[in-house]
Design a protein around this motif. Structure first.
Motif, PDB file in Angstrom:
ATOM      1  N   ILE A 326       0.861  -1.194   0.000  1.00 45.95           N
ATOM      2  CA  ILE A 326       0.000   0.000   0.000  1.00 45.95           C
ATOM      3  C   ILE A 326       0.886   1.228   0.000  1.00 45.95           C
ATOM      4  N   GLY A 327       0.720   2.051  -1.029  1.00 43.15           N
ATOM      5  CA  GLY A 327       1.580   3.218  -1.213  1.00 43.15           C
ATOM      6  C   GLY A 327       2.599   2.898  -2.289  1.00 43.15           C
ATOM      7  N   ALA A 328       2.443   3.544  -3.464  1.00 48.90           N
ATOM      8  CA  ALA A 328       3.337   3.221  -4.585  1.00 48.90           C
ATOM      9  C   ALA A 328       4.375   4.324  -4.782  1.00 48.90           C
ATOM     10  N   GLY A 329       4.826   4.921  -3.665  1.00 48.29           N
ATOM     11  CA  GLY A 329       5.853   5.966  -3.748  1.00 48.29           C
ATOM     12  C   GLY A 329       7.236   5.349  -3.874  1.00 48.29           C
ATOM     13  N   VAL A 330       8.244   6.112  -3.432  1.00 52.86           N
ATOM     14  CA  VAL A 330       9.634   5.668  -3.561  1.00 52.86           C
ATOM     15  C   VAL A 330       9.814   4.264  -2.976  1.00 52.86           C
ATOM     16  N   MET A 331       9.338   4.070  -1.740  1.00 52.55           N
ATOM     17  CA  MET A 331       9.581   2.798  -1.059  1.00 52.55           C
ATOM     18  C   MET A 331       8.662   1.685  -1.569  1.00 52.55           C
ATOM     19  N   GLY A 332       7.367   1.993  -1.669  1.00 52.83           N
ATOM     20  CA  GLY A 332       6.401   0.979  -2.099  1.00 52.83           C
ATOM     21  C   GLY A 332       6.754   0.411  -3.468  1.00 52.83           C
ATOM     22  N   ALA A 333       7.131   1.286  -4.404  1.00 58.23           N
ATOM     23  CA  ALA A 333       7.471   0.823  -5.755  1.00 58.23           C
ATOM     24  C   ALA A 333       8.694  -0.095  -5.696  1.00 58.23           C
ATOM     25  N   LEU A 348      -0.257  -3.576  -6.064  1.00 55.60           N
ATOM     26  CA  LEU A 348       0.341  -2.304  -5.649  1.00 55.60           C
ATOM     27  C   LEU A 348      -0.757  -1.241  -5.598  1.00 55.60           C
ATOM     28  N   ILE A 349      -1.078  -0.842  -4.370  1.00 51.53           N
ATOM     29  CA  ILE A 349      -2.236   0.053  -4.176  1.00 51.53           C
ATOM     30  C   ILE A 349      -1.782   1.492  -3.921  1.00 51.53           C
ATOM     31  N   ASP A 350      -2.448   2.436  -4.553  1.00 52.36           N
ATOM     32  CA  ASP A 350      -2.243   3.844  -4.180  1.00 52.36           C
ATOM     33  C   ASP A 350      -3.598   4.544  -4.295  1.00 52.36           C
ATOM     34  N   VAL A 407       2.728   4.022   3.062  1.00 50.74           N
ATOM     35  CA  VAL A 407       2.085   5.319   2.757  1.00 50.74           C
ATOM     36  C   VAL A 407       2.842   6.412   3.505  1.00 50.74           C
ATOM     37  N   PHE A 408       2.326   7.648   3.447  1.00 49.15           N
ATOM     38  CA  PHE A 408       3.037   8.760   4.091  1.00 49.15           C
ATOM     39  C   PHE A 408       3.317   8.460   5.567  1.00 49.15           C
ATOM     40  N   GLU A 409       4.414   9.067   6.069  1.00 47.65           N
ATOM     41  CA  GLU A 409       4.807   8.867   7.469  1.00 47.65           C
ATOM     42  C   GLU A 409       3.899   9.704   8.375  1.00 47.65           C
ATOM     43  N   GLU A 416      -5.649   4.799   8.710  1.00 45.37           N
ATOM     44  CA  GLU A 416      -6.734   4.652   7.726  1.00 45.37           C
ATOM     45  C   GLU A 416      -6.415   3.518   6.737  1.00 45.37           C
ATOM     46  N   ALA A 417      -5.156   3.480   6.284  1.00 47.30           N
ATOM     47  CA  ALA A 417      -4.755   2.425   5.342  1.00 47.30           C
ATOM     48  C   ALA A 417      -4.900   1.050   6.005  1.00 47.30           C
ATOM     49  N   THR A 418      -4.528   0.959   7.291  1.00 45.14           N
ATOM     50  CA  THR A 418      -4.624  -0.319   8.011  1.00 45.14           C
ATOM     51  C   THR A 418      -6.085  -0.775   8.066  1.00 45.14           C
ATOM     52  N   ASN A 434       6.134  -0.250   6.908  1.00 46.05           N
ATOM     53  CA  ASN A 434       7.497   0.157   6.557  1.00 46.05           C
ATOM     54  C   ASN A 434       7.855   1.498   7.206  1.00 46.05           C
ATOM     55  N   THR A 435       7.178   1.836   8.261  1.00 43.62           N
ATOM     56  CA  THR A 435       7.471   3.124   8.909  1.00 43.62           C
ATOM     57  C   THR A 435       8.944   3.224   9.282  1.00 43.62           C
ATOM     58  N   SER A 436       9.484   4.448   9.194  1.00 40.90           N
ATOM     59  CA  SER A 436      10.885   4.563   9.596  1.00 40.90           C
ATOM     60  C   SER A 436      11.026   5.141  11.003  1.00 40.90           C
ATOM     61  N   THR A 437       9.971   5.766  11.517  1.00 40.20           N
ATOM     62  CA  THR A 437      10.123   6.389  12.837  1.00 40.20           C
ATOM     63  C   THR A 437       9.002   6.076  13.834  1.00 40.20           C
TER      64      THR A 437
HETATM   65  P1  NAD Z   1       6.321   8.644  -0.732  1.00 39.64           P
HETATM   66  O1  NAD Z   1       5.753   9.974  -0.394  1.00 39.64           O
HETATM   67  O2  NAD Z   1       7.280   8.547  -1.861  1.00 39.64           O
HETATM   68  O3  NAD Z   1       5.149   7.624  -1.057  1.00 39.64           O
HETATM   69  C1  NAD Z   1       3.994   7.473  -0.293  1.00 39.64           C
HETATM   70  C2  NAD Z   1       2.897   6.992  -1.227  1.00 39.64           C
HETATM   71  O4  NAD Z   1       1.778   6.615  -0.454  1.00 39.64           O
HETATM   72  C3  NAD Z   1       2.410   8.064  -2.205  1.00 39.64           C
HETATM   73  O5  NAD Z   1       2.447   7.559  -3.529  1.00 39.64           O
HETATM   74  C4  NAD Z   1       0.971   8.321  -1.756  1.00 39.64           C
HETATM   75  O6  NAD Z   1       0.115   8.658  -2.842  1.00 39.64           O
HETATM   76  C5  NAD Z   1       0.610   6.983  -1.149  1.00 39.64           C
HETATM   77  N1  NAD Z   1      -0.510   7.062  -0.208  1.00 39.64           N
HETATM   78  C6  NAD Z   1      -0.772   8.008   0.720  1.00 39.64           C
HETATM   79  N2  NAD Z   1      -1.895   7.692   1.407  1.00 39.64           N
HETATM   80  C7  NAD Z   1      -2.349   6.525   0.908  1.00 39.64           C
HETATM   81  C8  NAD Z   1      -3.447   5.677   1.206  1.00 39.64           C
HETATM   82  N3  NAD Z   1      -4.299   5.970   2.178  1.00 39.64           N
HETATM   83  N4  NAD Z   1      -3.609   4.563   0.473  1.00 39.64           N
HETATM   84  C9  NAD Z   1      -2.752   4.244  -0.506  1.00 39.64           C
HETATM   85  N5  NAD Z   1      -1.688   4.997  -0.817  1.00 39.64           N
HETATM   86  C10 NAD Z   1      -1.484   6.120  -0.129  1.00 39.64           C
HETATM   87  O7  NAD Z   1       6.951   8.088   0.613  1.00 39.64           O
HETATM   88  P2  NAD Z   1       8.117   7.002   0.806  1.00 39.64           P
HETATM   89  O8  NAD Z   1       9.417   7.701   0.870  1.00 39.64           O
HETATM   90  O9  NAD Z   1       7.915   5.887  -0.152  1.00 39.64           O
HETATM   91  O10 NAD Z   1       7.817   6.502   2.300  1.00 39.64           O
HETATM   92  C11 NAD Z   1       6.773   5.627   2.595  1.00 39.64           C
HETATM   93  C12 NAD Z   1       6.967   5.048   3.966  1.00 39.64           C
HETATM   94  O11 NAD Z   1       8.229   4.387   4.037  1.00 39.64           O
HETATM   95  C13 NAD Z   1       6.983   6.075   5.087  1.00 39.64           C
HETATM   96  O12 NAD Z   1       6.392   5.523   6.221  1.00 39.64           O
HETATM   97  C14 NAD Z   1       8.457   6.308   5.324  1.00 39.64           C
HETATM   98  O13 NAD Z   1       8.748   6.754   6.623  1.00 39.64           O
HETATM   99  C15 NAD Z   1       8.999   4.919   5.102  1.00 39.64           C
HETATM  100  N6  NAD Z   1      10.419   4.844   4.743  1.00 39.64           N
HETATM  101  C16 NAD Z   1      10.957   5.720   3.861  1.00 39.64           C
HETATM  102  C17 NAD Z   1      12.305   5.630   3.532  1.00 39.64           C
HETATM  103  C18 NAD Z   1      12.923   6.572   2.533  1.00 39.64           C
HETATM  104  O14 NAD Z   1      14.153   6.681   2.515  1.00 39.64           O
HETATM  105  N7  NAD Z   1      12.156   7.234   1.697  1.00 39.64           N
HETATM  106  C19 NAD Z   1      13.084   4.618   4.104  1.00 39.64           C
HETATM  107  C20 NAD Z   1      12.491   3.706   4.985  1.00 39.64           C
HETATM  108  C21 NAD Z   1      11.157   3.824   5.284  1.00 39.64           C
END
Ligand code: NAD
Length: 726
Positions: A326-333, A348-350, A407-409, A416-418, A434-437
């Protein structure tokens, strides 16, 4: 002929094929038993007149030999006590004598390399007169020894430079490069390429041409390719090479210095004397604390953790077939990509289809790069991408065995996602964050099944970082932990297990490094010195460089949050003020903004430190004082790791050391922060902490555990002897 490690087969043409097959192992290892077998075989080859030539190959698919038996070597170094040097010297001399006998046996010897040949395995092939290698793009040759503080000890530092010249051989050995068959042929390390099924036939065909059975270096008119150390080209290689090596290793890696000396000194003498020189350096390295700690962490512990040493024993094996991210951002992808690569179907959900598709596009781009590098094919790409199903509909994750939320930290967004996921998930599914903090126990409050909720903390970039930190919340049960661990092993990453706490283990310890760097700036120490002290201490980046890459704004946010929730101080500390000055007064957010503690060019390359930082500089330091800065930067991190033990955040020294090196690049030559403390002894470390506390304040005060260990002469590896998770 009856040998345990090789099969002997003499054909009608008088060619003996020795097929290497280490009993009970998936790969071949150059152990003393294998060397003894080889010695026996060579004696027969010499004595038996019907033998006209020899082919050495392997029965293990895709593997010629994975290298020396490190367990055996490490055992020889520790078990033999005061005789360790003599035992190791004897062991290696025996290897040299056997390989020398092989290459001077008077009959042509060819290696039919059916796949990867590393370390001792590659060295055996170098003692052959001809090498045919399988053209399979997955096969690799290389000398990984320097990565664990050792040097090639079975002739690699002597035969390879004599074969291809010191200029080409040195970087190959020093940097532990692993190259494919095509590149090995290009460098002249192997003589010919052939399909895997035909390497033995090609080797035999070469023998039938009646070739010379004398190595180039045993011939009278032999000249070192490119010239010896005293030729003008040779002199350049060693002077420039030494300077380059120093710039890279900052003198932290004795093995690299030994390789340089070994090649230089060895090329001044005949091969037999060269091999003796190699043995002396090898034994010196094998018995060094650096090799001891690097082998333990980067070989033994990493192997143990990779095999699931910390997995709850009683849990039945799980096999994640369908993953939802859930969350196709940097980490999810990234997580979707590495999972699909391991054969797992991924949903892969976003929030929108566009964003979900964007995550899949990221995977496609990574695969294109792999194809460019010759490591994948368009067919493979299509196969992997077909496993990723992007969607904006939570209903698609219905059949998932495991969910990873990225998803966002933000606690609210994560809650909500859970909830949305659990509304459709089966009751057996495990939920990972995958929370970092954010502490896992708190996030699990949003779940109706907190026992199935676990932290699965990846590092960025996911496809390159090999560590995953598994976080056990207050209610997380063993089934959730075991499933998460089985999944991490399936995607071929290394799991460590930690208990829930702010910053878990890795972020918490690493945070002390950047903070200490900021404190040094606040004290008025010259910024370049702070950065250099970090790198000279063995860290991959200086503290300011790290802050720029993480984002100074992100670091400021974390600092403020922790002041609010942990120290509950009203006034910000000067390091927070320093970051606020950068972010809020000067708009310098780091690499992403093109300016932070450093200035960057348009491609994001560091140009120089921001000149205004120098206005804060009060003092320059002498060399000795720089050494003190280095120690201070390592001590603060190691002390935090010790606190993590006392608080039960971390339970096993293997998790602590492997997690530190793979997770945040803690000076690898130390073997990790816990090996760093054990290496100098708790008493010495406590004294150092006390001295630093006197000068810099109570953050350096040693904790109770360390003081107790110092009093008892105890070490972490004894006190917290590695164990499986309960
Ligand atoms: P990101 O902003 O690149 O991606 C987050 C994605 O989540 C976005 O595409 C957003 O549209 C999506 N999203 C938001 N709300 C949603 C929902 N309700 N349902 C589905 N998708 C939703 O963030 P990221 O850097 O990929 O970080 C994601 C998580 O991973 C965070 O918890 C972050 O702390 C953790 N993390 C990040 C890193 C890093 O270096 N970037 C490292 C380890 C852990």
């Amino acid at each position: 002929m009856d040998l345990a490690n090789f099969k002997w087969d003499l054909d009608a043409d008088g060619i003996v094929t020795l097929t290497w097959d280490t009993p009970g192992k998936p790969v071949n290892l150059l152990s003393s038993a294998a060397v003894a077998d080889l010695a026996k075989a060579v004696d027969t080859i010499i004595a038996d007149k019907t033998v006209k030539g020899v082919v050495i190959t392997s029965a293990k698919e895709g593997n010629f030999c994975a290298g020396a038996d490190l367990e055996e070597l490490a055992g020889a170094a520790t078990r033999a006590g005061s005789n360790a040097a003599a035992t190791a010297y004897g062991l290696m001399t025996n290897v040299h004598q056997t390989l020398r006998k092989l290459e001077t046996c008077g009959k042509p010897v060819a290696a039919a390399i059916n796949g990867t040949a590393l370390g001792g395995g590659l060295e055996v092939t170098l003692a052959c007169h001809y090498r045919v290698m399988s053209d399979d793009p997955r096969g690799r040759v290389g000398f990984p020894e320097a990565q664990v503080g050792l040097i090639p000890g079975a002739g690699g530092t002597q035969r390879l430079p004599r074969m291809i010249g010191a200029m080409a051989a040195l970087p190959f050995i020093l940097e532990s490069k692993r190259i494919d068959a095509q590149s090995a042929a290009g460098m002249g390390i192997v003589s010919k390429l052939a399909p895997a099924a035909e390497v033995v036939a090609a080797a035999k065909a070469w023998i039938k041409t009646g070739p010379s059975s004398t190595q180039a270096w045993d011939k009278k008119d032999y000249r070192i390719p490119g010239g010896g150390p005293f030729s003008s080209a040779g002199a350049q290689v060693f002077t420039v090479g030494n300077a380059m090596l120093r710039a890279k290793t900052l003198d932290n890696y004795p093995a690299q210095n030994s390789i340089m000396s070994c090649v230089y000194e060895g090329l001044l003498v005949d091969i037999d004397s060269g091999l003796k020189i190699e043995t002396r350096y090898f034994v010196k390295m094998l018995l060094s604390p650096t090799a001891r700690d690097m082998i333990r962490t980067l070989f033994q512990s990493m192997q143990d953790l990779g095999k699931g040493a910390r997995r709850p024993i009683a849990e039945a094996p799980s096999n994640v077939k369908r993953l939802a991210v859930i969350g196709a951002g940097v980490m999810g992808a990234g997580i979707a990509y590495v999972s699909a690569q391991a054969g797992i179907d991924v949903v892969l959900i976003d929030t929108t289809d566009e964003r979900a598709n964007g995550g899949k596009d990221h995977a496609a781009k990574l695969l294109d790069k792999e194809i460019e590098r010759g490591r994948s094919t368009p067919d493979k790409k299509a196969e992997i991408l077909a496993r990723i199903l992007p969607s904006s509909d939570y209903a698609a994750l219905k059949d998932a065995d495991l969910v990873i939320e990225a998803v966002f930290e933000d606690r609210g967004v994560k809650a909500e996602a859970t909830k949305k996921a659990e509304a459709v998930l089966g009751t057996n599914a495990i939920f990972g964050s995958n929370t970092s903090t954010l502490p896992i126990t708190g996030l699990a409050e949003a779940s109706v099944r907190p026992q199935s909720f676990v932290g699965i903390h990846f590092f960025s970039p996911v496809e390159r970082m090999m560590l995953v930190e598994l976080i056990v919340g207050k209610k997380t049960d063993n089934r959730a932990l075991a499933t998460a661990m089985d999944y991490v092993r399936k995607i071929k990453k290394t799991p460590i297990v930690v208990n829930d706490a702010r910053g878990f283990y890795t972020s918490r310890c690493f945070g002390t490094y950047t903070l200490e760097g900021l404190r040094m700036i606040v004290e008025g120490i010259a910024p370049p010195l702070v950065e250099n002290a970090g790198r000279m201490a063995g860290m991959p980046m200086g503290p300011l460089e790290v802050l720029d890459s993480v984002g100074v704004d992100t670091a400021l946010k974390i600092a403020r949050q922790s002041r609010k929730e942990v120290t509950k101080e009203e006034t910000p500390d000067p390091t927070e003020d320093l970051m606020a000055w950068l972010v809020e007064t000067s708009g310098r957010l780091g690499v992403k903004a093109g300016e932070g503690f450093y200035e960057y060019d348009t491609r994001g390359k560091r140009v120089r430190l921001w000149p205004e930082l120098f206005a804060r500089q009060k003092t320059w330091r002498t060399d000795d004082e720089v050494k003190a800065l280095e120690e201070r930067l390592l001590t603060i991190q190691a002390l935090e790791a010790a606190r993590c033990f006392e608080e039960g955040v971390i339970l096993d020294p293997r998790d602590a050391d492997v997690g530190a090196i793979l997770g945040w690049g803690f000076a690898p030559f130390t073997g990790g922060p816990i090996s760093y403390i054990d290496g100098m002894g708790a008493a010495v470390f406590v004294n150092r902490c006390n001295a630093l506390a006197k000068e810099h304040g109570p953050r350096f005060a040693p904790n109770k555990l360390l003081k107790d260990m110092a009093a008892k002469g105890d070490s972490f590896y004894r006190r917290f002897a590695p164990k499986a998770a309960a």
